[in-house]
Design an enzyme around this catalytic site. Structure first.
Site, PDB file in Angstrom:
ATOM      1  N   SER A   8     -42.103 -27.988 -20.367  1.00  0.00           N
ATOM      2  CA  SER A   8     -43.251 -28.042 -19.784  1.00  0.00           C
ATOM      3  C   SER A   8     -43.329 -26.703 -19.011  1.00  0.00           C
ATOM      4  O   SER A   8     -43.550 -25.453 -19.478  1.00  0.00           O
ATOM      5  CB  SER A   8     -43.473 -29.398 -18.877  1.00  0.00           C
ATOM      6  N   HIS A   9     -43.585 -26.761 -17.551  1.00  0.00           N
ATOM      7  CA  HIS A   9     -43.730 -25.694 -16.829  1.00  0.00           C
ATOM      8  C   HIS A   9     -42.674 -24.755 -16.288  1.00  0.00           C
ATOM      9  O   HIS A   9     -42.381 -23.521 -15.806  1.00  0.00           O
ATOM     10  CB  HIS A   9     -44.571 -26.136 -15.578  1.00  0.00           C
TER      11      HIS A   9
END
Lengths: 170, 273
Positions: A101-102
């Site tokens: 993800s991030h």
């Protein structure tokens, strides 16, 4: 008690436990074992983001899934929701997303979608953990025609783009 | 419409610009050259300031910042101001309420969402239910109550009529369609919600003693909650990843909530640190 799975799949620095090729191989085998529940040829979709370690994890996962006699559909870099969409649209048995993800690029993660495009319920993740940490499936080694095959889905991006555009009113 | 989109050098680097372009937008791109090691690096949803600057320079109508796997999105209005998931939920939810498409008139948010969101939705005749933090728990709650819209302040937005999970590009299209239909700018739409002042404090702890067992904390929490009443929230929980106790207070009076937070920190420090 969850040992591998966090709130959004398995996460960690790539090539360190638990985010290793070995764990990915084991996860692939466990997933294939769980989703292989009907008398037919089964398919699991694998997609990823753009991390360097995606290649390492993708191949290990695909190997584990083929090991158990389930076919693999490789869609390459695709958003997480796109992988969920392709999984249900291709009538596959499950989808796997390789992404952290991030998080920064050195991290990676593995999360699963079931055939309807929803994230796996906690109970199935726990079952997968038990299979990996126990020895229930360690001796399963299908041979001859019973091993899986991998296909590249070249037009996954296009399919997802059309789907997205259809959600926008004309 | 002129749109600036930052794909975080991640999974949506081709898809997001193409979708927007094919739907007729003028697209300015950023973070669309992934090389394996630049994902989320000084770009994307974690750095909305980057796309904000592009919006201000180029005079774009809206900025869209996706995260590495594009399941989450942070918006920038035409003035360059960040519009978080709470405000976007307010915008979409009010629109759905007016169109009669919000199932059970209920929005699912998490405990992290601002109280201002509840107040906005309630004033429009809707209801807000809160789930645990994490988009999968939002989805679980939505399915449990038969809802079709939910999300998180961090930008996971779930439109269950279209998708089964948070989708950054799809969410952007929903917001854009509202802007087009209403002929309104994003800043105008986002002004429908006024966030309550919030204080967020972290206390370093050696051991994570269950919050309910910290001596004397319960009565203190009760008395603060009583003072906050309907127009405030108090949340105390341990971080899942760090040795921190997080204290979050929202309320109308900025000074008062800061005092309450200090009272709690002082007490916890005396008891367990």
């Amino acid at each position: 008690m969850r040992k591998l799975f966090g709130t959004d799949g398995v996460r960690g620095v790539a090539n360190k436990e638990p985010m290793t090729a070995e764990t990915a191989l084991a996860l692939g085998r466990a997933a294939a074992y769980i989703f292989k529940n009907k008398d037919k040829r089964h398919q699991i979709v694998i997609g990823k983001d753009t991390r360097l370690s995606g290649y390492m994890i993708e191949n290990a996962l695909a190997s584990g899934i083929c090991w158990m006699g389930v076919d693999v559909l490789l869609v390459g870099p695709l958003p997480t929701p796109g992988i969920a969409f392709i999984t249900s649209s291709m009538r596959a048995d499950a989808g796997v997303v390789i992404s952290a993800s991030h998080n920064p690029f050195q991290d990676n993660g593995i999360k699963f979608f079931s055939n309807d495009g929803f994230k796996l319920p906690d109970a199935l993740e726990l079952e997968m953990e038990d299979l990996i940490l126990g020895d229930k499936i360690s001796s399963l080694r299908p041979t001859a025609k019973e091993v899986g095959k991998a296909f590249r889905v070249d037009d996954a991006k296009g399919r997802y783009i059309v789907y997205l555009k259809n959600t926008f009113p004309k | 419409m002129k749109i600036a989109v930052d794909c975080a050098n991640g999974a949506a680097y081709k898809i997001a610009p193409e979708v927007l372009y094919e739907l007729g937008a003028e697209v300015i791109t950023r973070g669309v050259n992934p090389n394996g090691i630049n994902i989320n690096s000084n770009c994307g949803a974690l750095h909305p300031d980057v796309v904000s600057k592009i919006v201000q320079k180029s005079g774009a109508d809206i900025g869209i910042a996706l995260d590495g796997d594009a399941d989450r999105v942070i918006f920038i209005d035409e003035k360059g101001k960040i519009v978080d998931g709470d405000k976007i939920m307010a915008v979409c939810c009010l629109d759905m309420l007016r169109q009669g498409t919000l199932r059970n008139d209920t929005l699912v948010a998490t405990v992290m969402s601002n109280l201002g969101l509840d107040k906005t939705i309630q004033a429009a005749g809707g209801k807000v239910i809160r789930s645990k933090v994490g988009d999968r728990y939002v989805v679980e709650k939505m399915r449990e109550i038969g809802g079709n819209f939910g999300g998180e302040q961090s930008g996971h937005l779930i439109f269950l009529d279209h998708s089964t999970t948070g989708d950054g590009v799809l969410s952007a299209l929903q917001v854009l369609s509202i802007m087009v239909r209403k002929q309104k700018r994003l800043s105008e739409l986002a002004s429908c919600m006024t966030p309550y002042p919030q204080v967020l404090k972290n206390i370093k702890v050696v051991k994570k003693v269950p919050v309910s067992r910290i001596s004397g904390l319960n009565p203190l929490v009760r008395s603060i909650k009583k003072k906050l009443g309907e127009n405030g929230r108090l949340l105390i929980r341990y971080s899942g990843t760090e040795p921190l106790l997080r204290v979050m207070i929202e309320g109308e009076d900025k000074k008062a909530i800061k005092t309450y937070a200090d009272e709690i920190i002082l007490h916890v420090n005396k008891q367990i640190c």
